[in-house]
Design an enzyme around this catalytic site. Structure first.
Site, PDB file in Angstrom:
ATOM      1  N   HIS A 233       0.788  -1.242   0.000  1.00  0.00           N
ATOM      2  CA  HIS A 233       0.000   0.000   0.000  1.00  0.00           C
ATOM      3  C   HIS A 233       0.816   1.286   0.000  1.00  0.00           C
ATOM      4  CE1 HIS A 233      -4.153  -1.148  -0.080  1.00  0.00           C
ATOM      5  NE2 HIS A 233      -3.986  -2.062   0.868  1.00  0.00           N
ATOM      6  N   ASP A 260      -2.181  -5.296  -3.896  1.00  0.00           N
ATOM      7  CA  ASP A 260      -2.293  -4.035  -3.143  1.00  0.00           C
ATOM      8  C   ASP A 260      -0.931  -3.381  -2.936  1.00  0.00           C
ATOM      9  OD1 ASP A 260      -4.984  -4.525  -3.152  1.00  0.00           O
ATOM     10  OD2 ASP A 260      -5.286  -4.290  -1.003  1.00  0.00           O
ATOM     11  N   ARG A 264      -3.582   4.488  -0.680  1.00  0.00           N
ATOM     12  CA  ARG A 264      -3.477   4.822   0.748  1.00  0.00           C
ATOM     13  C   ARG A 264      -2.131   5.433   1.108  1.00  0.00           C
ATOM     14  NH1 ARG A 264      -7.917   3.685   3.678  1.00  0.00           N
ATOM     15  NH2 ARG A 264      -9.400   2.243   2.760  1.00  0.00           N
ATOM     16  N   ARG A 389     -17.102  -6.522   3.818  1.00  0.00           N
ATOM     17  CA  ARG A 389     -16.717  -5.434   2.913  1.00  0.00           C
ATOM     18  C   ARG A 389     -17.835  -5.034   1.956  1.00  0.00           C
ATOM     19  NH1 ARG A 389     -10.932  -5.431   2.712  1.00  0.00           N
ATOM     20  NH2 ARG A 389     -10.082  -7.264   3.724  1.00  0.00           N
TER      21      ARG A 389
END
Length: 487
Positions: A233, A260, A264, A389
Protein backbone atom coordinates in the site's frame (compact mmCIF):
# COMPACT_ATOMS: atom_id res chain seq x y z
CA UNK A 1 -44.77 0.03 33.88
CA UNK A 2 -44.04 -1.67 37.23
CA UNK A 3 -41.29 0.06 39.29
CA UNK A 4 -38.97 -2.97 39.00
CA UNK A 5 -39.02 -2.73 35.22
CA UNK A 6 -38.36 1.01 35.27
CA UNK A 7 -35.32 0.44 37.50
CA UNK A 8 -34.08 -2.34 35.25
CA UNK A 9 -34.46 -0.08 32.21
CA UNK A 10 -32.51 2.77 33.74
CA UNK A 11 -29.80 0.32 34.92
CA UNK A 12 -29.60 -1.04 31.35
CA UNK A 13 -29.42 2.44 29.91
CA UNK A 14 -26.55 3.48 32.16
CA UNK A 15 -24.73 0.16 31.53
CA UNK A 16 -25.07 0.64 27.78
CA UNK A 17 -23.81 4.23 28.07
CA UNK A 18 -20.77 3.03 30.05
CA UNK A 19 -19.99 0.54 27.29
CA UNK A 20 -20.40 3.25 24.66
CA UNK A 21 -17.89 5.50 26.48
CA UNK A 22 -15.37 2.64 26.69
CA UNK A 23 -15.92 1.97 22.99
CA UNK A 24 -15.34 5.66 22.18
CA UNK A 25 -12.04 5.53 24.09
CA UNK A 26 -10.93 2.42 22.17
CA UNK A 27 -11.90 4.16 18.92
CA UNK A 28 -9.82 7.23 19.79
CA UNK A 29 -6.85 4.94 20.46
CA UNK A 30 -7.29 3.46 16.92
CA UNK A 31 -8.32 0.11 18.47
CA UNK A 32 -11.20 -0.35 16.06
CA UNK A 33 -11.86 -4.08 16.56
CA UNK A 34 -12.05 -3.51 20.31
CA UNK A 35 -14.39 -0.55 19.74
CA UNK A 36 -16.66 -2.75 17.60
CA UNK A 37 -16.80 -5.40 20.36
CA UNK A 38 -17.76 -2.77 22.96
CA UNK A 39 -20.39 -1.09 20.75
CA UNK A 40 -21.77 -4.59 20.11
CA UNK A 41 -22.07 -5.16 23.88
CA UNK A 42 -23.84 -1.80 24.25
CA UNK A 43 -26.26 -2.80 21.47
CA UNK A 44 -26.92 -6.14 23.21
CA UNK A 45 -27.95 -4.22 26.34
CA UNK A 46 -29.96 -1.58 24.45
CA UNK A 47 -30.53 -2.23 20.76
CA UNK A 48 -32.85 0.72 20.29
CA UNK A 49 -30.27 3.49 20.41
CA UNK A 50 -29.37 4.80 16.96
CA UNK A 51 -26.10 6.31 18.25
CA UNK A 52 -24.60 2.90 19.10
CA UNK A 53 -25.37 1.57 15.63
CA UNK A 54 -23.99 4.68 13.89
CA UNK A 55 -20.83 4.63 16.02
CA UNK A 56 -20.26 0.96 15.26
CA UNK A 57 -20.75 1.77 11.57
CA UNK A 58 -17.95 4.34 11.82
CA UNK A 59 -15.61 1.80 13.46
CA UNK A 60 -16.39 -0.71 10.67
CA UNK A 61 -15.51 2.00 8.12
CA UNK A 62 -12.10 2.42 9.74
CA UNK A 63 -11.45 -1.31 9.24
CA UNK A 64 -12.62 -1.06 5.61
CA UNK A 65 -15.64 -3.22 6.47
CA UNK A 66 -17.97 -1.09 4.38
CA UNK A 67 -20.66 -3.76 3.98
CA UNK A 68 -21.07 -4.01 7.76
CA UNK A 69 -20.94 -0.20 8.08
CA UNK A 70 -23.84 0.15 5.64
CA UNK A 71 -25.89 -2.44 7.54
CA UNK A 72 -25.30 -0.71 10.89
CA UNK A 73 -26.01 2.78 9.55
CA UNK A 74 -29.21 1.51 7.92
CA UNK A 75 -30.29 0.11 11.30
CA UNK A 76 -29.59 3.51 12.93
CA UNK A 77 -31.80 5.16 10.28
CA UNK A 78 -34.61 2.63 10.89
CA UNK A 79 -34.52 3.39 14.62
CA UNK A 80 -34.47 7.17 14.08
CA UNK A 81 -35.24 8.40 10.56
CA UNK A 82 -34.35 11.98 11.64
CA UNK A 83 -30.87 11.03 12.89
CA UNK A 84 -28.57 12.77 10.39
CA UNK A 85 -25.47 10.82 11.46
CA UNK A 86 -27.06 7.56 10.28
CA UNK A 87 -27.32 8.88 6.71
CA UNK A 88 -23.92 10.51 7.03
CA UNK A 89 -22.16 7.28 8.06
CA UNK A 90 -23.93 5.26 5.40
CA UNK A 91 -23.08 7.85 2.74
CA UNK A 92 -19.42 7.78 3.77
CA UNK A 93 -19.35 3.96 3.50
CA UNK A 94 -20.97 4.08 0.05
CA UNK A 95 -18.38 6.66 -1.02
CA UNK A 96 -15.54 4.45 0.17
CA UNK A 97 -16.91 1.64 -2.01
CA UNK A 98 -17.11 3.97 -5.00
CA UNK A 99 -20.93 3.90 -4.96
CA UNK A 100 -21.30 7.63 -5.58
CA UNK A 101 -24.96 7.68 -6.57
CA UNK A 102 -26.08 5.91 -3.38
CA UNK A 103 -23.81 8.21 -1.36
CA UNK A 104 -25.36 11.26 -2.98
CA UNK A 105 -28.87 10.21 -1.89
CA UNK A 106 -27.71 9.89 1.73
CA UNK A 107 -25.96 13.27 1.75
CA UNK A 108 -29.08 14.89 0.30
CA UNK A 109 -30.95 13.47 3.33
CA UNK A 110 -28.34 14.94 5.70
CA UNK A 111 -28.80 18.33 4.06
CA UNK A 112 -32.59 18.04 4.39
CA UNK A 113 -32.34 17.26 8.11
CA UNK A 114 -29.64 19.90 8.78
CA UNK A 115 -30.25 22.64 6.18
CA UNK A 116 -27.97 25.13 7.97
CA UNK A 117 -25.00 22.85 8.59
CA UNK A 118 -22.09 24.25 6.51
CA UNK A 119 -20.19 20.97 6.81
CA UNK A 120 -23.09 18.97 5.35
CA UNK A 121 -23.43 21.51 2.52
CA UNK A 122 -19.73 21.27 1.66
CA UNK A 123 -19.79 17.47 1.56
CA UNK A 124 -22.93 17.38 -0.54
CA UNK A 125 -21.29 19.73 -3.06
CA UNK A 126 -18.18 17.53 -3.29
CA UNK A 127 -20.34 14.46 -3.79
CA UNK A 128 -22.43 16.14 -6.49
CA UNK A 129 -19.22 17.14 -8.27
CA UNK A 130 -17.94 13.56 -8.16
CA UNK A 131 -21.19 12.14 -9.55
CA UNK A 132 -21.28 14.73 -12.34
CA UNK A 133 -17.67 13.92 -13.25
CA UNK A 134 -18.50 10.21 -13.29
CA UNK A 135 -21.54 10.74 -15.53
CA UNK A 136 -19.38 12.80 -17.87
CA UNK A 137 -16.67 10.13 -17.98
CA UNK A 138 -19.28 7.43 -18.68
CA UNK A 139 -20.78 9.54 -21.47
CA UNK A 140 -17.50 10.03 -23.32
CA UNK A 141 -16.02 6.59 -22.70
CA UNK A 142 -15.33 4.28 -25.65
CA UNK A 143 -16.62 0.69 -25.29
CA UNK A 144 -13.87 -1.82 -24.31
CA UNK A 145 -13.93 -3.48 -27.75
CA UNK A 146 -13.26 -0.29 -29.69
CA UNK A 147 -10.50 0.96 -27.42
CA UNK A 148 -6.92 1.35 -28.56
CA UNK A 149 -4.20 0.68 -26.06
CA UNK A 150 -2.60 3.84 -24.71
CA UNK A 151 0.70 1.97 -25.08
CA UNK A 152 0.39 2.28 -28.87
CA UNK A 153 0.63 6.04 -28.62
CA UNK A 154 3.84 6.11 -26.55
CA UNK A 155 7.35 5.77 -27.96
CA UNK A 156 9.75 6.35 -25.10
CA UNK A 157 12.76 6.42 -27.48
CA UNK A 158 11.62 9.83 -28.71
CA UNK A 159 11.52 11.36 -25.23
CA UNK A 160 14.59 13.48 -24.58
CA UNK A 161 16.40 13.40 -21.26
CA UNK A 162 17.60 16.87 -20.29
CA UNK A 163 21.37 17.15 -19.74
CA UNK A 164 20.81 18.49 -16.21
CA UNK A 165 18.87 15.31 -15.16
CA UNK A 166 21.04 13.67 -12.50
CA UNK A 167 18.85 10.68 -11.65
CA UNK A 168 18.99 6.97 -12.55
CA UNK A 169 19.32 6.14 -16.26
CA UNK A 170 18.68 2.95 -18.23
CA UNK A 171 21.43 2.49 -20.83
CA UNK A 172 19.88 0.94 -23.94
CA UNK A 173 17.04 -1.56 -23.38
CA UNK A 174 18.25 -3.50 -20.36
CA UNK A 175 17.17 -2.75 -16.79
CA UNK A 176 20.19 -3.58 -14.59
CA UNK A 177 20.58 -4.05 -10.85
CA UNK A 178 22.75 -0.92 -10.74
CA UNK A 179 19.95 1.09 -12.29
CA UNK A 180 17.34 -0.27 -9.83
CA UNK A 181 19.59 0.47 -6.84
CA UNK A 182 20.25 4.04 -8.03
CA UNK A 183 16.53 4.58 -8.69
CA UNK A 184 15.60 3.31 -5.20
CA UNK A 185 18.23 5.62 -3.73
CA UNK A 186 16.80 8.57 -5.63
CA UNK A 187 13.31 7.66 -4.44
CA UNK A 188 14.56 7.48 -0.87
CA UNK A 189 15.70 11.08 -1.26
CA UNK A 190 12.31 12.02 -2.74
CA UNK A 191 13.64 12.51 -6.26
CA UNK A 192 11.60 11.50 -9.30
CA UNK A 193 12.54 9.10 -12.07
CA UNK A 194 12.59 10.64 -15.56
CA UNK A 195 9.37 9.94 -17.49
CA UNK A 196 11.36 8.30 -20.30
CA UNK A 197 12.60 5.55 -17.98
CA UNK A 198 9.28 5.22 -16.20
CA UNK A 199 7.64 4.59 -19.61
CA UNK A 200 10.36 2.12 -20.51
CA UNK A 201 9.76 0.09 -17.33
CA UNK A 202 5.96 0.11 -17.53
CA UNK A 203 5.88 -0.77 -21.25
CA UNK A 204 8.38 -3.57 -20.75
CA UNK A 205 6.39 -5.01 -17.82
CA UNK A 206 3.22 -4.77 -19.91
CA UNK A 207 4.64 -7.18 -22.49
CA UNK A 208 5.91 -9.49 -19.78
CA UNK A 209 2.68 -9.72 -17.77
CA UNK A 210 0.52 -10.03 -20.86
CA UNK A 211 2.20 -13.31 -21.75
CA UNK A 212 1.51 -14.91 -18.34
CA UNK A 213 -1.41 -17.20 -17.47
CA UNK A 214 -4.03 -16.08 -14.90
CA UNK A 215 -2.64 -18.68 -12.48
CA UNK A 216 1.16 -18.88 -12.41
CA UNK A 217 3.08 -21.95 -11.24
CA UNK A 218 6.27 -21.22 -9.30
CA UNK A 219 8.99 -23.83 -8.93
CA UNK A 220 11.35 -23.60 -5.94
CA UNK A 221 14.22 -26.13 -6.22
CA UNK A 222 15.19 -28.24 -3.19
CA UNK A 223 17.43 -26.38 -0.77
CA UNK A 224 16.26 -23.01 -2.09
CA UNK A 225 13.89 -20.53 -0.41
CA UNK A 226 11.05 -18.26 -1.54
CA UNK A 227 9.53 -15.17 0.18
CA UNK A 228 5.87 -14.10 0.10
CA UNK A 229 4.90 -10.52 1.05
CA UNK A 230 1.40 -9.12 1.57
CA UNK A 231 -0.06 -5.64 0.98
CA UNK A 232 2.49 -2.81 0.77
CA UNK A 233 0.00 0.00 0.00
CA UNK A 234 2.41 2.67 -1.14
CA UNK A 235 4.63 2.40 1.96
CA UNK A 236 7.91 2.67 0.05
CA UNK A 237 10.19 3.10 3.07
CA UNK A 238 8.80 -0.09 4.63
CA UNK A 239 9.36 -1.90 1.30
CA UNK A 240 13.03 -0.82 1.38
CA UNK A 241 13.17 -2.14 4.94
CA UNK A 242 11.89 -5.57 3.79
CA UNK A 243 14.77 -5.70 1.29
CA UNK A 244 17.23 -4.68 4.01
CA UNK A 245 15.95 -7.45 6.30
CA UNK A 246 15.63 -10.17 3.68
CA UNK A 247 17.87 -9.19 0.76
CA UNK A 248 17.09 -7.67 -2.66
CA UNK A 249 15.04 -9.75 -5.11
CA UNK A 250 17.24 -11.98 -7.32
CA UNK A 251 17.16 -15.42 -8.97
CA UNK A 252 18.48 -16.87 -5.71
CA UNK A 253 16.26 -14.73 -3.47
CA UNK A 254 12.89 -14.64 -5.23
CA UNK A 255 9.78 -12.83 -3.92
CA UNK A 256 6.06 -12.85 -4.54
CA UNK A 257 4.21 -9.62 -3.75
CA UNK A 258 0.58 -10.54 -3.22
CA UNK A 259 -1.34 -7.48 -4.49
CA UNK A 260 -2.29 -4.03 -3.14
CA UNK A 261 1.03 -2.43 -4.05
CA UNK A 262 -0.58 1.01 -4.33
CA UNK A 263 -3.20 3.34 -2.76
CA UNK A 264 -3.48 4.82 0.75
CA UNK A 265 0.27 5.22 1.28
CA UNK A 266 1.59 8.30 -0.54
CA UNK A 267 4.68 6.67 -2.10
CA UNK A 268 2.76 4.33 -4.39
CA UNK A 269 4.53 5.46 -7.57
CA UNK A 270 7.89 4.65 -5.97
CA UNK A 271 6.63 1.23 -4.84
CA UNK A 272 5.16 0.21 -8.19
CA UNK A 273 8.15 1.38 -10.26
CA UNK A 274 10.53 -0.46 -7.91
CA UNK A 275 8.58 -3.74 -8.09
CA UNK A 276 8.14 -3.44 -11.88
CA UNK A 277 11.84 -2.60 -12.38
CA UNK A 278 12.96 -5.70 -10.45
CA UNK A 279 10.64 -7.82 -12.64
CA UNK A 280 12.15 -6.24 -15.79
CA UNK A 281 15.64 -6.86 -14.43
CA UNK A 282 14.94 -10.54 -13.74
CA UNK A 283 11.49 -12.07 -14.34
CA UNK A 284 12.11 -14.97 -11.94
CA UNK A 285 13.36 -12.69 -9.12
CA UNK A 286 9.90 -11.31 -8.42
CA UNK A 287 6.30 -12.40 -9.00
CA UNK A 288 3.35 -10.01 -8.75
CA UNK A 289 -0.32 -10.79 -8.05
CA UNK A 290 -3.26 -8.50 -8.59
CA UNK A 291 -5.00 -7.12 -5.50
CA UNK A 292 -8.40 -5.43 -5.25
CA UNK A 293 -6.57 -2.07 -5.27
CA UNK A 294 -5.03 -2.73 -8.67
CA UNK A 295 -8.19 -1.35 -10.25
CA UNK A 296 -9.39 1.95 -11.71
CA UNK A 297 -12.25 2.51 -9.29
CA UNK A 298 -10.05 2.01 -6.20
CA UNK A 299 -7.18 4.10 -7.63
CA UNK A 300 -9.59 6.96 -8.30
CA UNK A 301 -10.61 7.06 -4.65
CA UNK A 302 -7.60 5.96 -2.59
CA UNK A 303 -4.80 8.09 -3.98
CA UNK A 304 -2.89 6.26 -6.71
CA UNK A 305 -4.54 8.13 -9.59
CA UNK A 306 -3.89 11.53 -7.98
CA UNK A 307 -0.31 10.57 -7.16
CA UNK A 308 0.42 9.38 -10.72
CA UNK A 309 -0.98 12.64 -12.15
CA UNK A 310 1.16 14.62 -9.74
CA UNK A 311 4.44 12.69 -10.18
CA UNK A 312 4.17 11.45 -13.79
CA UNK A 313 1.23 12.38 -16.07
CA UNK A 314 -2.37 11.65 -17.09
CA UNK A 315 -1.19 9.21 -19.76
CA UNK A 316 0.48 7.12 -17.06
CA UNK A 317 -2.87 6.83 -15.24
CA UNK A 318 -4.31 5.02 -18.26
CA UNK A 319 -1.16 2.99 -18.79
CA UNK A 320 -1.06 1.69 -15.21
CA UNK A 321 -4.78 0.88 -15.35
CA UNK A 322 -4.14 -1.25 -18.42
CA UNK A 323 -1.06 -2.97 -17.00
CA UNK A 324 -2.92 -3.77 -13.76
CA UNK A 325 -5.41 -5.75 -15.86
CA UNK A 326 -2.52 -7.95 -17.03
CA UNK A 327 -1.41 -8.97 -13.52
CA UNK A 328 -1.98 -12.67 -12.75
CA UNK A 329 -4.68 -13.50 -10.19
CA UNK A 330 -2.99 -16.29 -8.20
CA UNK A 331 0.17 -18.37 -7.83
CA UNK A 332 0.92 -21.95 -6.78
CA UNK A 333 4.29 -22.78 -5.22
CA UNK A 334 5.58 -26.30 -5.99
CA UNK A 335 2.02 -27.54 -6.54
CA UNK A 336 1.37 -27.21 -2.77
CA UNK A 337 0.90 -23.61 -1.62
CA UNK A 338 -1.92 -21.54 -3.15
CA UNK A 339 -1.27 -17.78 -2.91
CA UNK A 340 -4.00 -15.25 -3.69
CA UNK A 341 -4.76 -11.69 -2.58
CA UNK A 342 -8.28 -12.14 -1.16
CA UNK A 343 -9.56 -15.66 -0.79
CA UNK A 344 -11.82 -18.49 -1.88
CA UNK A 345 -15.14 -18.96 -3.61
CA UNK A 346 -18.90 -18.89 -3.16
CA UNK A 347 -19.14 -22.34 -4.75
CA UNK A 348 -17.39 -25.65 -4.05
CA UNK A 349 -15.49 -27.61 -6.66
CA UNK A 350 -13.39 -24.80 -8.15
CA UNK A 351 -10.30 -26.32 -9.72
CA UNK A 352 -6.95 -24.67 -10.43
CA UNK A 353 -7.73 -25.17 -14.12
CA UNK A 354 -10.85 -22.97 -13.67
CA UNK A 355 -8.66 -20.17 -12.27
CA UNK A 356 -6.18 -20.56 -15.15
CA UNK A 357 -9.11 -20.21 -17.56
CA UNK A 358 -10.30 -16.83 -16.18
CA UNK A 359 -10.14 -14.07 -18.79
CA UNK A 360 -8.53 -11.53 -16.47
CA UNK A 361 -7.87 -8.69 -18.92
CA UNK A 362 -10.52 -6.37 -17.52
CA UNK A 363 -11.51 -4.28 -14.52
CA UNK A 364 -12.55 -6.63 -11.67
CA UNK A 365 -16.24 -7.59 -11.98
CA UNK A 366 -18.72 -7.26 -9.07
CA UNK A 367 -19.17 -11.03 -8.76
CA UNK A 368 -17.78 -14.36 -9.91
CA UNK A 369 -14.44 -16.14 -9.46
CA UNK A 370 -12.20 -13.18 -10.29
CA UNK A 371 -14.04 -10.89 -7.88
CA UNK A 372 -13.89 -13.49 -5.10
CA UNK A 373 -10.15 -14.13 -5.58
CA UNK A 374 -9.50 -10.42 -5.04
CA UNK A 375 -12.06 -9.57 -2.33
CA UNK A 376 -13.00 -12.54 -0.10
CA UNK A 377 -12.00 -12.98 3.56
CA UNK A 378 -11.85 -15.99 5.92
CA UNK A 379 -14.34 -16.21 8.82
CA UNK A 380 -14.11 -18.20 12.09
CA UNK A 381 -17.51 -19.90 11.57
CA UNK A 382 -17.92 -22.84 9.20
CA UNK A 383 -19.64 -22.44 5.86
CA UNK A 384 -19.99 -19.17 4.01
CA UNK A 385 -21.36 -15.78 5.00
CA UNK A 386 -21.80 -12.28 3.59
CA UNK A 387 -18.66 -10.18 3.31
CA UNK A 388 -18.03 -7.44 5.87
CA UNK A 389 -16.72 -5.43 2.91
CA UNK A 390 -19.91 -5.62 0.89
CA UNK A 391 -18.00 -7.32 -1.98
CA UNK A 392 -16.98 -10.99 -2.23
CA UNK A 393 -17.83 -13.28 0.70
CA UNK A 394 -16.57 -14.75 3.99
CA UNK A 395 -15.58 -18.43 4.00
CA UNK A 396 -14.96 -20.91 6.83
CA UNK A 397 -12.37 -23.61 7.56
CA UNK A 398 -14.50 -26.31 5.87
CA UNK A 399 -14.43 -24.32 2.60
CA UNK A 400 -10.64 -23.97 2.83
CA UNK A 401 -10.19 -27.66 3.59
CA UNK A 402 -12.36 -28.79 0.66
CA UNK A 403 -10.60 -26.47 -1.79
CA UNK A 404 -7.19 -27.78 -0.68
CA UNK A 405 -8.35 -31.42 -0.97
CA UNK A 406 -9.97 -30.88 -4.38
CA UNK A 407 -6.71 -29.47 -5.72
CA UNK A 408 -4.21 -31.61 -3.81
CA UNK A 409 -2.78 -28.54 -2.04
CA UNK A 410 -1.48 -28.06 1.53
CA UNK A 411 -1.95 -24.38 2.35
CA UNK A 412 -3.68 -21.13 1.36
CA UNK A 413 -1.69 -17.90 1.80
CA UNK A 414 -3.60 -14.63 1.36
CA UNK A 415 -3.28 -10.95 2.33
CA UNK A 416 -5.94 -8.22 2.05
CA UNK A 417 -6.48 -7.65 5.81
CA UNK A 418 -4.43 -5.68 8.32
CA UNK A 419 -3.35 -7.87 11.26
CA UNK A 420 -1.87 -6.64 14.57
CA UNK A 421 1.11 -8.99 14.32
CA UNK A 422 1.45 -8.69 10.52
CA UNK A 423 0.02 -12.17 10.05
CA UNK A 424 -2.62 -14.57 11.35
CA UNK A 425 -2.89 -18.36 11.10
CA UNK A 426 -6.47 -19.63 10.83
CA UNK A 427 -8.59 -22.55 9.62
CA UNK A 428 -6.72 -25.27 11.56
CA UNK A 429 -3.37 -24.00 10.29
CA UNK A 430 -4.45 -24.34 6.65
CA UNK A 431 -4.74 -20.60 5.94
CA UNK A 432 -2.27 -17.79 6.65
CA UNK A 433 -2.94 -14.08 6.18
CA UNK A 434 0.22 -12.01 5.61
CA UNK A 435 0.20 -8.20 5.57
CA UNK A 436 3.38 -6.22 4.89
CA UNK A 437 2.39 -2.59 5.57
CA UNK A 438 3.36 -1.93 9.23
CA UNK A 439 1.62 0.90 11.12
CA UNK A 440 -0.85 0.91 8.22
CA UNK A 441 -1.95 4.44 7.23
CA UNK A 442 0.36 5.79 9.96
CA UNK A 443 -2.21 4.94 12.59
CA UNK A 444 -2.99 1.24 13.04
CA UNK A 445 0.12 0.41 15.10
CA UNK A 446 0.33 -3.08 13.51
CA UNK A 447 3.51 -4.96 12.65
CA UNK A 448 4.27 -6.07 9.10
CA UNK A 449 5.29 -9.62 8.14
CA UNK A 450 6.59 -11.77 5.31
CA UNK A 451 6.79 -15.57 4.97
CA UNK A 452 9.87 -17.53 3.91
CA UNK A 453 9.33 -21.01 2.50
CA UNK A 454 12.25 -23.48 2.19
CA UNK A 455 11.93 -26.27 -0.38
CA UNK A 456 11.20 -29.18 -0.32
CA UNK A 457 9.12 -29.13 2.89
CA UNK A 458 7.79 -25.55 2.37
CA UNK A 459 7.22 -25.02 6.08
CA UNK A 460 6.20 -21.37 6.53
CA UNK A 461 8.75 -19.33 8.47
CA UNK A 462 7.11 -16.01 9.40
CA UNK A 463 9.24 -12.90 10.00
CA UNK A 464 7.64 -9.81 11.54
CA UNK A 465 8.96 -6.25 11.49
CA UNK A 466 8.00 -2.75 12.64
CA UNK A 467 7.44 0.43 10.65
CA UNK A 468 10.38 2.68 9.79
CA UNK A 469 10.22 6.50 9.57
CA UNK A 470 9.24 8.13 6.29
CA UNK A 471 9.22 11.74 5.03
CA UNK A 472 6.35 13.84 6.29
CA UNK A 473 3.84 13.10 3.56
CA UNK A 474 0.58 11.87 5.07
CA UNK A 475 -1.18 8.75 3.83
CA UNK A 476 -4.00 9.58 1.40
CA UNK A 477 -2.23 12.86 0.54
CA UNK A 478 -3.28 12.36 -3.10
CA UNK A 479 -6.66 10.77 -2.38
CA UNK A 480 -9.90 12.06 -3.76
CA UNK A 481 -10.96 15.33 -2.18
CA UNK A 482 -14.19 14.18 -0.63
CA UNK A 483 -12.62 11.05 0.83
CA UNK A 484 -10.23 13.28 2.78
CA UNK A 485 -13.26 15.20 4.02
CA UNK A 486 -14.54 12.01 5.61
CA UNK A 487 -11.39 10.61 7.15
Amino acid sequence: MPPSMATENSTNTSRAEELKLLANEAFKAHKYSQAIDLYTQAIEVDNNNAVYWANRAFAHTKLEEYGSAIQDATKAIEIDPRYSKGYYRRGAAYLAMGKFKEALKDFQQVKKICPNDPDATKKLKECEKAVMKLKFEEAISVPESGRRSVADSVDYHTIDVEPQYAGARIEGDVVTLDFVKKMMDDFKNQKCLHKRYAYQIVLQIREMLRALPSLVDINVPNGKHFTVCGDVHGQFYDLINIFELNGLPSEDNPYLFNGDFVDRGSFSVEVILTLFAFKCMSPSAIYLSRGNHESKSMNKIYGFEGEVKSKLSDTFVELFAEVFCYLPLAHVINGKVFVVHGGLFSVDGVKLSDIKAIDRFCEPPEEGLMCELLWSDPQPQLGRGPSKRGVGLSFGADVTKRFLQDNNLDLVVRSHEVKDEGYEIEHDGKLITVFSAPNYCDQMGNKGAFIRFEAPDLKPNIVTFSAVPHPDVKPMAYANNFLRLFS
